[in-house]
Structure formats: structure tokens, C-alpha cells
Design an enzyme around this catalytic site. Sequence first.
Site, short mmCIF file in Angstrom:
data_model
loop_
_atom_site.label_atom_id
_atom_site.label_comp_id
_atom_site.label_asym_id
_atom_site.label_seq_id
_atom_site.Cartn_x
_atom_site.Cartn_y
_atom_site.Cartn_z
N ARG A 32 0.84 -1.20 0.00
CA ARG A 32 0.00 0.00 0.00
C ARG A 32 0.87 1.25 0.00
O ARG A 32 1.87 1.33 0.73
CB ARG A 32 -0.95 0.00 1.21
N HIS A 104 7.97 1.17 -11.32
CA HIS A 104 6.84 0.67 -10.53
C HIS A 104 5.52 1.02 -11.20
O HIS A 104 5.45 1.93 -12.03
CB HIS A 104 6.89 1.23 -9.11
N HIS A 106 1.41 1.86 -10.33
CA HIS A 106 0.40 2.20 -9.33
C HIS A 106 -0.93 1.57 -9.70
O HIS A 106 -1.32 1.60 -10.87
CB HIS A 106 0.18 3.72 -9.29
#
Length: 117
Positions: A32, A104, A106
Site C-alpha cells: 500500500r 513501478h 500504481h
Amino acid sequence: MPYDPDNVFARILRGEIPSDRVYEDDEFVAFRDIAPQAPTHIVVIPRGVPPTSPAGLRDEDAGWLGRMLVRASRIAAGAGLDADGYRLVMNCGVHGGQSVAHLHLHILGGRQLDRLG
Ligand code: AMP
């Protein structure tokens, strides 16, 4: 941009910084986001030393990158986002607003997101 082995995601992977992990396997870790931009905001990262951003991707990255996308869709489903939908975002560089130089993805969901255009 050279890869900084002390970037925050590298430190999360090494367990030096705590994270609220929602998924992990030998290729990817998902946790998270510490500053969520939506009710559900999960970051999916590859293990190891990936390109710092999408700008560093090469043809040979297509395999694991595709698996990361598939994995993100499974994680989103597991988080209950399938019914109402969600957004997958990969920021790149300064104009993209990227703040961590470890490639990365999201996952954002749980509310109506603004249209892109
Ligand atoms: P980006 O801005 O696309 O580079 O995304 C980096 C994300 O990492 C931001 O949304 C940050 O809130 C998030 N972030 C930074 N540090 C941490 C941390 N220690 N744990 C979880 N998420 C983090």
C-alpha cells in the site's frame, strides 16, 4: 540515470523499511502506498534491479513487464476493484511526476478518478 541501491523501494525489498504488503512472489512485491491518492492505492514493483523508469525499458524487458501488468490486474481484482474499475499508472521522470527511481506500477481505485482528457 544510474540505479541507486538505497532508493526507498530497494530498501523496502530488503526489509529495511516496513511496508504494508498485499502480495509478493519471486518476481514482484505489492504494498500500500504510504500517501494514498485513492481509497485503494497499491504500488507493484519488480524485485532486483529494474530500470529506474519506463524510459529505461528494453525489448528484453517485455516478458516480466507483461507479467507485472497481469499480476497488477489480479491484485486489483483481489482488492475488489474489478466491479467499479481502477487505473494503472506508471510515472516517468520529472514531467511524469516520478519520485522513486525504481520502475513501478500504481493501482488506484475505490473512487471515481478524474478523466484524463
Ligand atoms: P512515483 O511518484 O510514481 O515515483 O511513486 C512513488 C510512490 O511511492 C509515491 O506514491 C509515494 O507515496 C510512494 N512511497 C514512497 N515511500 C513509500 C513507502 N515507504 N512506503 C510506501 N509507499 C511509498
